[in-house]
Scaffold this motif. Structure first.
Motif, PDB file in Angstrom:
ATOM      1  N   LEU A  99      49.458  31.004   1.782  1.00 60.21           N
ATOM      2  CA  LEU A  99      48.591  30.738   2.938  1.00 60.21           C
ATOM      3  C   LEU A  99      48.891  31.687   4.088  1.00 60.21           C
ATOM      4  CD1 LEU A  99      48.379  26.832   3.033  1.00 60.21           C
ATOM      5  CD2 LEU A  99      46.537  28.450   2.549  1.00 60.21           C
ATOM      6  N   MET A 100      50.157  31.953   4.337  1.00 62.56           N
ATOM      7  CA  MET A 100      50.527  32.880   5.420  1.00 62.56           C
ATOM      8  C   MET A 100      50.029  34.294   5.113  1.00 62.56           C
ATOM      9  SD  MET A 100      51.862  31.090   7.702  1.00 62.56           S
ATOM     10  CE  MET A 100      52.845  32.025   8.801  1.00 62.56           C
ATOM     11  N   ASP A 101      50.214  34.717   3.856  1.00 57.08           N
ATOM     12  CA  ASP A 101      49.715  36.040   3.464  1.00 57.08           C
ATOM     13  C   ASP A 101      48.191  36.109   3.588  1.00 57.08           C
ATOM     14  OD1 ASP A 101      52.283  36.807   2.920  1.00 57.08           O
ATOM     15  OD2 ASP A 101      52.111  36.575   0.731  1.00 57.08           O
ATOM     16  N   THR A 102      47.514  35.060   3.131  1.00 59.10           N
ATOM     17  CA  THR A 102      46.049  35.025   3.215  1.00 59.10           C
ATOM     18  C   THR A 102      45.588  35.030   4.667  1.00 59.10           C
ATOM     19  OG1 THR A 102      45.965  33.772   1.149  1.00 59.10           O
ATOM     20  CG2 THR A 102      44.000  33.734   2.518  1.00 59.10           C
ATOM     21  N   LEU A 103      46.279  34.274   5.513  1.00 60.22           N
ATOM     22  CA  LEU A 103      45.934  34.239   6.939  1.00 60.22           C
ATOM     23  C   LEU A 103      46.139  35.597   7.584  1.00 60.22           C
ATOM     24  CD1 LEU A 103      45.070  32.469   9.328  1.00 60.22           C
ATOM     25  CD2 LEU A 103      47.489  31.968   9.707  1.00 60.22           C
ATOM     26  N   ALA A 104      47.255  36.265   7.278  1.00 60.96           N
ATOM     27  CA  ALA A 104      47.529  37.590   7.852  1.00 60.96           C
ATOM     28  C   ALA A 104      46.471  38.600   7.408  1.00 60.96           C
ATOM     29  CB  ALA A 104      48.936  38.050   7.454  1.00 60.96           C
ATOM     30  N   VAL A 105      46.149  38.599   6.117  1.00 59.55           N
ATOM     31  CA  VAL A 105      45.131  39.531   5.609  1.00 59.55           C
ATOM     32  C   VAL A 105      43.765  39.207   6.223  1.00 59.55           C
ATOM     33  CG1 VAL A 105      43.869  40.228   3.529  1.00 59.55           C
ATOM     34  CG2 VAL A 105      46.357  40.052   3.479  1.00 59.55           C
ATOM     35  N   SER A 106      43.449  37.930   6.341  1.00 59.90           N
ATOM     36  CA  SER A 106      42.168  37.534   6.945  1.00 59.90           C
ATOM     37  C   SER A 106      42.076  37.983   8.392  1.00 59.90           C
ATOM     38  CB  SER A 106      41.987  36.016   6.864  1.00 59.90           C
ATOM     39  OG  SER A 106      41.917  35.591   5.530  1.00 59.90           O
ATOM     40  N   LEU A 107      43.159  37.802   9.158  1.00 61.65           N
ATOM     41  CA  LEU A 107      43.158  38.245  10.558  1.00 61.65           C
ATOM     42  C   LEU A 107      42.987  39.750  10.652  1.00 61.65           C
ATOM     43  CD1 LEU A 107      45.884  35.964  12.207  1.00 61.65           C
ATOM     44  CD2 LEU A 107      43.421  35.957  12.623  1.00 61.65           C
ATOM     45  N   LEU A 108      43.670  40.490   9.806  1.00 62.50           N
ATOM     46  CA  LEU A 108      43.513  41.948   9.803  1.00 62.50           C
ATOM     47  C   LEU A 108      42.085  42.353   9.452  1.00 62.50           C
ATOM     48  CD1 LEU A 108      46.855  43.153   8.191  1.00 62.50           C
ATOM     49  CD2 LEU A 108      46.118  43.415  10.565  1.00 62.50           C
ATOM     50  N   LEU A 109      41.502  41.695   8.463  1.00 63.46           N
ATOM     51  CA  LEU A 109      40.116  42.002   8.094  1.00 63.46           C
ATOM     52  C   LEU A 109      39.146  41.648   9.221  1.00 63.46           C
ATOM     53  CD1 LEU A 109      39.992  40.906   4.345  1.00 63.46           C
ATOM     54  CD2 LEU A 109      39.878  43.231   5.266  1.00 63.46           C
ATOM     55  N   ILE A 110      39.392  40.527   9.904  1.00 63.35           N
ATOM     56  CA  ILE A 110      38.522  40.129  11.026  1.00 63.35           C
ATOM     57  C   ILE A 110      38.635  41.139  12.153  1.00 63.35           C
ATOM     58  CG2 ILE A 110      38.251  38.414  12.869  1.00 63.35           C
ATOM     59  CD1 ILE A 110      38.890  36.256  10.739  1.00 63.35           C
ATOM     60  N   LEU A 111      39.866  41.573  12.475  1.00 62.42           N
ATOM     61  CA  LEU A 111      40.035  42.587  13.523  1.00 62.42           C
ATOM     62  C   LEU A 111      39.356  43.897  13.143  1.00 62.42           C
ATOM     63  CD1 LEU A 111      43.735  41.989  14.624  1.00 62.42           C
ATOM     64  CD2 LEU A 111      41.662  41.525  15.936  1.00 62.42           C
ATOM     65  N   ALA A 112      39.507  44.308  11.882  1.00 63.19           N
ATOM     66  CA  ALA A 112      38.850  45.538  11.428  1.00 63.19           C
ATOM     67  C   ALA A 112      37.335  45.400  11.506  1.00 63.19           C
ATOM     68  CB  ALA A 112      39.295  45.864  10.001  1.00 63.19           C
ATOM     69  N   LEU A 113      36.816  44.223  11.154  1.00 57.02           N
ATOM     70  CA  LEU A 113      35.369  43.987  11.217  1.00 57.02           C
ATOM     71  C   LEU A 113      34.873  44.025  12.665  1.00 57.02           C
ATOM     72  CD1 LEU A 113      32.792  43.266   9.667  1.00 57.02           C
ATOM     73  CD2 LEU A 113      33.397  40.866   9.945  1.00 57.02           C
ATOM     74  N   PHE A 114      35.594  43.387  13.574  1.00 53.16           N
ATOM     75  CA  PHE A 114      35.218  43.432  14.987  1.00 53.16           C
ATOM     76  C   PHE A 114      35.254  44.858  15.520  1.00 53.16           C
ATOM     77  CE2 PHE A 114      36.393  38.766  15.656  1.00 53.16           C
ATOM     78  CZ  PHE A 114      35.072  38.382  15.736  1.00 53.16           C
ATOM     79  N   TRP A 115      36.271  45.608  15.151  1.00 51.09           N
ATOM     80  CA  TRP A 115      36.387  46.993  15.606  1.00 51.09           C
ATOM     81  C   TRP A 115      35.209  47.816  15.073  1.00 51.09           C
ATOM     82  CZ3 TRP A 115      37.157  51.496  12.744  1.00 51.09           C
ATOM     83  CH2 TRP A 115      37.399  52.644  13.499  1.00 51.09           C
ATOM     84  N   ALA A 116      34.883  47.640  13.777  1.00 45.52           N
ATOM     85  CA  ALA A 116      33.779  48.388  13.176  1.00 45.52           C
ATOM     86  C   ALA A 116      32.446  48.006  13.818  1.00 45.52           C
ATOM     87  CB  ALA A 116      33.737  48.142  11.665  1.00 45.52           C
ATOM     88  N   ILE A 117      32.238  46.722  14.056  1.00 45.92           N
ATOM     89  CA  ILE A 117      30.991  46.282  14.699  1.00 45.92           C
ATOM     90  C   ILE A 117      30.885  46.868  16.095  1.00 45.92           C
ATOM     91  CG2 ILE A 117      29.835  44.260  15.706  1.00 45.92           C
ATOM     92  CD1 ILE A 117      30.739  42.671  13.242  1.00 45.92           C
ATOM     93  N   ARG A 118      31.976  46.852  16.829  1.00 46.33           N
ATOM     94  CA  ARG A 118      31.967  47.406  18.187  1.00 46.33           C
ATOM     95  C   ARG A 118      31.701  48.907  18.168  1.00 46.33           C
ATOM     96  NH1 ARG A 118      33.323  46.833  23.383  1.00 46.33           N
ATOM     97  NH2 ARG A 118      34.644  48.362  24.393  1.00 46.33           N
TER      98      ARG A 118
END
Length: 173
Positions: A33-52
């Motif tokens: 769960l911790m690994d999945t949460l960390a990867v999910s947060l990184l993917l969300i940040l990358a997605l926000f950065w790309a959208i911006r």
């Protein structure tokens, strides 16, 4: 346990308590769960950065260019081109519209000037004699009515001098 010939040689039994198995499973699940949460947060940040970077910034730039317009509301600059296919298509379409509006405005102003010149020419023809270029009765009547209305507004007086020449028709002919 089986021998190489396939006969049963013996049995090995492993016993583990349910508590230690539950602890091990909980540790594995927590780590996953911790690994999945960390990867999910990184993917969300990358997605926000790309959208911006690829959507919001170009749209903001387009809005700024459109906001900087002349008195008629036509943008003074063209919209910059972008690498993103959809934003690039939007920019090209909007630039085409801006150019079309500018060209239409120029054509409209030219047509307006031509119509104004034609109107002035028709007005002159209606109020002046074609042969002599002198004012005719229509212009005389308009100016007389205007002078009368101005005299009435000012509560003043007005005079009209009328000269009649004998045999003027013969001179004119």
């Amino acid at each position: 346990i089986r021998a190489s010939s396939g006969t049963k040689v013996g049995t090995i039994s492993i016993f583990i308590s349910s508590q230690s198995m539950d602890e091990e499973l909980n540790e594995i699940i927590t780590a996953m769960l911790m690994d999945t949460l960390a990867v999910s947060l990184l993917l969300i940040l990358a997605l926000f950065w790309a959208i911006r970077l690829f959507i919001l910034k170009p749209l903001s730039d387009i809005g700024a260019v459109i906001g900087n317009s002349d008195d008629d509301g036509i943008p003074t600059e063209l919209i910059p081109e972008y690498d993103v296919r959809e934003i690039s298509a939007l920019s090209e379409t909007m630039n085409t519209m801006i150019q079309s509006i500018r060209n239409s405005k120029i054509a409209l102003l030219e047509q307006h000037n031509q119509l104004r010149a034609q109107k002035n020419a028709l007005q002159y023809q209606a109020t002046h004699d074609a042969l002599t270029g002198l004012a005719n009765r229509i212009l005389f009547s308009e100016r007389l009515e205007y002078a009368i209305s101005k005299a009435k507004q000012a509560h003043g007086q007005m005079a009209l001098l009328f000269i009649d020449l004998d045999h003027f028709k013969e001179i004119n002919d």
